[in-house]
Design a protein around this motif. Structure first.
Motif, mmCIF file in Angstrom:
data_model
loop_
_atom_site.group_PDB
_atom_site.id
_atom_site.type_symbol
_atom_site.label_atom_id
_atom_site.label_comp_id
_atom_site.label_asym_id
_atom_site.label_seq_id
_atom_site.Cartn_x
_atom_site.Cartn_y
_atom_site.Cartn_z
ATOM 1 N N PRO A 108 13.210 -1.425 -13.029
ATOM 2 C CA PRO A 108 11.975 -1.401 -12.229
ATOM 3 C C PRO A 108 12.254 -1.365 -10.729
ATOM 4 O O PRO A 108 13.313 -1.791 -10.266
ATOM 5 N N ASN A 109 11.282 -0.881 -9.984
ATOM 6 C CA ASN A 109 11.391 -0.783 -8.526
ATOM 7 C C ASN A 109 10.990 -2.102 -7.870
ATOM 8 O O ASN A 109 10.337 -2.121 -6.837
ATOM 9 N N VAL A 110 11.399 -3.210 -8.473
ATOM 10 C CA VAL A 110 11.078 -4.546 -7.975
ATOM 11 C C VAL A 110 12.295 -5.104 -7.244
ATOM 12 O O VAL A 110 13.376 -5.179 -7.807
ATOM 13 N N ASN A 111 12.098 -5.486 -5.994
ATOM 14 C CA ASN A 111 13.137 -6.127 -5.195
ATOM 15 C C ASN A 111 12.774 -7.606 -5.100
ATOM 16 O O ASN A 111 11.733 -7.960 -4.534
ATOM 17 N N THR A 112 13.613 -8.474 -5.655
ATOM 18 C CA THR A 112 13.262 -9.894 -5.711
ATOM 19 C C THR A 112 13.114 -10.520 -4.322
ATOM 20 O O THR A 112 12.281 -11.414 -4.147
ATOM 21 N N VAL A 113 13.875 -10.066 -3.354
ATOM 22 C CA VAL A 113 13.743 -10.606 -1.992
ATOM 23 C C VAL A 113 12.372 -10.245 -1.421
ATOM 24 O O VAL A 113 11.672 -11.096 -0.852
ATOM 25 N N THR A 114 11.963 -9.009 -1.585
ATOM 26 C CA THR A 114 10.642 -8.578 -1.118
ATOM 27 C C THR A 114 9.540 -9.364 -1.811
ATOM 28 O O THR A 114 8.564 -9.781 -1.177
ATOM 29 N N GLU A 115 9.697 -9.583 -3.102
ATOM 30 C CA GLU A 115 8.686 -10.324 -3.855
ATOM 31 C C GLU A 115 8.606 -11.781 -3.404
ATOM 32 O O GLU A 115 7.518 -12.350 -3.337
ATOM 33 N N MET A 116 9.745 -12.378 -3.091
ATOM 34 C CA MET A 116 9.728 -13.760 -2.618
ATOM 35 C C MET A 116 9.054 -13.866 -1.251
ATOM 36 O O MET A 116 8.313 -14.816 -0.984
ATOM 37 N N VAL A 117 9.290 -12.886 -0.382
ATOM 38 C CA VAL A 117 8.609 -12.861 0.914
ATOM 39 C C VAL A 117 7.105 -12.700 0.703
ATOM 40 O O VAL A 117 6.295 -13.367 1.362
ATOM 41 N N GLU A 118 6.726 -11.834 -0.221
ATOM 42 C CA GLU A 118 5.310 -11.635 -0.545
ATOM 43 C C GLU A 118 4.685 -12.923 -1.081
ATOM 44 O O GLU A 118 3.559 -13.280 -0.740
#
Length: 148
Positions: A108-118
């Motif tokens: 998937p195009n999921v970046n865990t760092v980006t998601e944590m910031v979100e």
């Protein structure tokens, strides 16, 4: 502006931020899902927010509407939940059951760092709306105490 408008506006923000946190949690939970119900890798989802009352409304139009009508829409609303169009990641893992003939797996195009910031961002916005609601409640209580 009515007595409870501040609480109503903060309430719309609370609902919107809760949905953002839910969608972010779903993205994080599916960060390694290579095959969904449709047989494709999971696609990252994003929540699209807009001001209550519809897209394209300007501040001046909202102000005019608020001054002329007591029931003018206020706050924020969810316009929709959309899939991110970024490409999926490809990882070389020939032993994976979902690997293609060349040995690459689409993740998937999921970046865990980006998601944590979100997640942090939506959590802080939720806290800000909860604080605004509590402050409005305190102001109303003190106003009523003055009128006694």
């Amino acid at each position: 502006m009515g007595l409870f408008d501040a609480i109503d506006i903060a309430g719309t923000g609370l609902s919107a931020e809760r949905l953002r946190m839910d969608v972010t949690a779903e993205n994080l939970a599916n960060a390694q899902t290579t095959r969904g119900a449709d047989g494709q890798p999971y696609r990252r989802k994003e929540v699209v927010l807009q001001e209550a009352g519809g897209p394209g409304a300007t501040f001046a139009a909202a102000l005019d509407g608020a001054m002329q009508r007591a029931d003018a829409p206020r706050g924020v609303q969810v316009a929709g939940v959309v899939q991110d169009s970024a490409p999926n990641r490809r990882v070389y893992d020939p032993g994976h059951p979902d690997a293609n003939a060349d040995g690459y797996v689409e993740l998937p195009n999921v970046n865990t760092v980006t998601e944590m910031v979100e997640l942090i961002s939506s959590s802080r916005a939720y806290e800000a709306n909860a604080t605004a609601m509590q402050t409005a409640k305190t102001m109303f209580t003190r106003t009523l105490d003055l009128l006694r």
